[in-house]
Design a protein around this motif. Structure first.
Motif, PDB file in Angstrom:
ATOM      1  N   LEU A 138       0.827  -1.209   0.000  1.00 22.64           N
ATOM      2  CA  LEU A 138       0.000   0.000   0.000  1.00 22.64           C
ATOM      3  C   LEU A 138       0.860   1.257   0.000  1.00 22.64           C
ATOM      4  O   LEU A 138       0.502   2.275  -0.615  1.00 22.64           O
TER       5      LEU A 138
ATOM      6  N   MET B 105       1.630   3.079  -3.265  1.00 23.74           N
ATOM      7  CA  MET B 105       0.630   3.812  -4.043  1.00 23.74           C
ATOM      8  C   MET B 105       1.161   5.173  -4.483  1.00 23.74           C
ATOM      9  O   MET B 105       0.770   5.693  -5.526  1.00 23.74           O
ATOM     10  N   LYS B 106       2.073   5.730  -3.696  1.00 26.62           N
ATOM     11  CA  LYS B 106       2.614   7.056  -4.032  1.00 26.62           C
ATOM     12  C   LYS B 106       3.513   7.028  -5.270  1.00 26.62           C
ATOM     13  O   LYS B 106       3.879   8.077  -5.795  1.00 26.62           O
TER      14      LYS B 106
ATOM     15  N   ASN C 199      -0.484  11.149  -7.935  1.00 29.23           N
ATOM     16  CA  ASN C 199      -0.377   9.707  -7.735  1.00 29.23           C
ATOM     17  C   ASN C 199      -1.651   9.165  -7.100  1.00 29.23           C
ATOM     18  O   ASN C 199      -2.499   9.925  -6.630  1.00 29.23           O
ATOM     19  N   ILE C 200      -1.791   7.842  -7.080  1.00 29.42           N
ATOM     20  CA  ILE C 200      -3.043   7.257  -6.612  1.00 29.42           C
ATOM     21  C   ILE C 200      -3.184   7.335  -5.096  1.00 29.42           C
ATOM     22  O   ILE C 200      -4.294   7.198  -4.576  1.00 29.42           O
ATOM     23  N   SER C 201      -2.094   7.577  -4.384  1.00 25.85           N
ATOM     24  CA  SER C 201      -2.193   7.791  -2.945  1.00 25.85           C
ATOM     25  C   SER C 201      -2.898   9.119  -2.670  1.00 25.85           C
ATOM     26  O   SER C 201      -3.828   9.186  -1.849  1.00 25.85           O
TER      27      SER C 201
ATOM     28  N   SER D  15      -6.573   8.839  -3.810  1.00 21.94           N
ATOM     29  CA  SER D  15      -7.414   8.033  -2.925  1.00 21.94           C
ATOM     30  C   SER D  15      -7.832   8.812  -1.689  1.00 21.94           C
ATOM     31  O   SER D  15      -8.967   8.665  -1.204  1.00 21.94           O
TER      32      SER D  15
ATOM     33  N   ASP E 107      -8.588   2.289  -5.271  1.00 25.31           N
ATOM     34  CA  ASP E 107      -7.614   2.147  -6.358  1.00 25.31           C
ATOM     35  C   ASP E 107      -6.404   1.307  -5.963  1.00 25.31           C
ATOM     36  O   ASP E 107      -5.423   1.243  -6.724  1.00 25.31           O
ATOM     37  N   ALA E 108      -6.454   0.668  -4.808  1.00 29.49           N
ATOM     38  CA  ALA E 108      -5.309  -0.113  -4.339  1.00 29.49           C
ATOM     39  C   ALA E 108      -4.841  -1.177  -5.332  1.00 29.49           C
ATOM     40  O   ALA E 108      -3.631  -1.409  -5.456  1.00 29.49           O
TER      41      ALA E 108
ATOM     42  N   GLU F   7      -4.341  -0.957  -8.287  1.00 28.11           N
ATOM     43  CA  GLU F   7      -3.457  -0.340  -9.281  1.00 28.11           C
ATOM     44  C   GLU F   7      -1.999  -0.347  -8.839  1.00 28.11           C
ATOM     45  O   GLU F   7      -1.105  -0.042  -9.626  1.00 28.11           O
ATOM     46  N   ILE F   8      -1.739  -0.698  -7.584  1.00 25.58           N
ATOM     47  CA  ILE F   8      -0.358  -0.929  -7.155  1.00 25.58           C
ATOM     48  C   ILE F   8       0.255  -2.015  -8.032  1.00 25.58           C
ATOM     49  O   ILE F   8       1.434  -1.971  -8.380  1.00 25.58           O
TER      50      ILE F   8
ATOM     51  N   ASP G 286      -2.042   2.389 -13.317  1.00 26.03           N
ATOM     52  CA  ASP G 286      -3.234   3.141 -13.708  1.00 26.03           C
ATOM     53  C   ASP G 286      -3.438   2.997 -15.207  1.00 26.03           C
ATOM     54  O   ASP G 286      -2.644   3.531 -15.997  1.00 26.03           O
TER      55      ASP G 286
END
Length: 222
Positions: free
Chosen positions: A38, A41-42, A57-59, A62, A97-98, A100-101, A105
């Motif tokens: 997790l 994610m950044k 980023n997704i972090s 989210s 969106d986790a 996507e790690i 994306d």
């Protein structure tokens, strides 16, 4: 790279996470990778096909989705007589969106290139969710399962998360436009249309109350 080739490669990578990493963890003893994953994610940036004035980023995304989903649930409860768990909506937003790690994306034009591609990507997402769940100790895994495998009891909350996702995509477009970047103009129109088509009173309230401020400078907000 053709979309179907990328989907195939993503599927192979996801199967690696699902099948190899858990065994390696078992050999090392009780060492679970979930939160370390997790934390990555950044490193996963959004809007890969677009010229960005700043990368998102997704972090970051989210967190924004979580706060907006919480707000939509609160509006639903306070203004429309609802009775949903706003805090749970926020948690669903945190994890939405986790996967996507593992998958990265996927740009929207690729993801929706065809029904075949979309269905294949859904399979990849499902595999990624299973892979992440395998990285959690068994005695607490069930508590995290609803964040990755949608439950009927959370149907309404996931609607708020989906709406929040669209709102945050739209606000990103607004911020890019404010910075003079016109690459997001079409995406802004598409996302705004998508929000209107949701026909959710909670979304309308949020947009009326909060969206105008995204076009302001810091000085104008003070």
């Amino acid at each position: 790279m053709p979309p179907y080739v990328k989907i195939f490669l993503l599927r192979q990578l996801t199967l690696y996470f699902l099948n190899v990493l858990p065994r390696e963890g078992a050999l090392m003893g009780k060492n679970y990778h979930f939160f370390a994953m997790l934390s990555r994610m950044k490193y996963i940036n959004r809007w890969a096909l677009m010229r960005n004035t700043y990368m998102e980023n997704i972090s970051e995304h989210s967190l924004e989705v979580a706060t907006v989903a919480h707000s939509l649930a609160v509006i639903h409860n306070k203004r429309f007589g609802g009775n949903v768990n706003a805090e749970r909506a926020a948690v669903l937003g945190v994890f939405h969106d986790a996967p996507e790690i593992i998958t990265g994306d996927m740009p929207t034009p690729v993801k929706y290139y065809s029904k075949q591609i979309r269905d294949a990507y859904n399979c990849v997402e499902d595999d990624a969710c299973k892979a992440l769940l395998e990285m959690i100790p068994e005695d607490i895994r069930e508590e995290y399962k609803p964040f990755f495998i949608k439950q009927e009891a959370d149907r309404q909350l996931w609607k708020f998360v989906k709406a929040a996702d669209k709102i945050c995509a739209y606000t990103k477009c607004v911020e890019e436009s404010k910075a003079g970047n016109h690459d997001f103009d079409k995406a802004a129109k598409t996302n705004l249309k998508g929000l209107e088509e949701l026909d959710m009173p909670e979304v309308k309230c949020f947009m009326e109350d909060f969206l105008p401020s995204y076009s302001l400078t810091l000085d104008e907000m003070n």
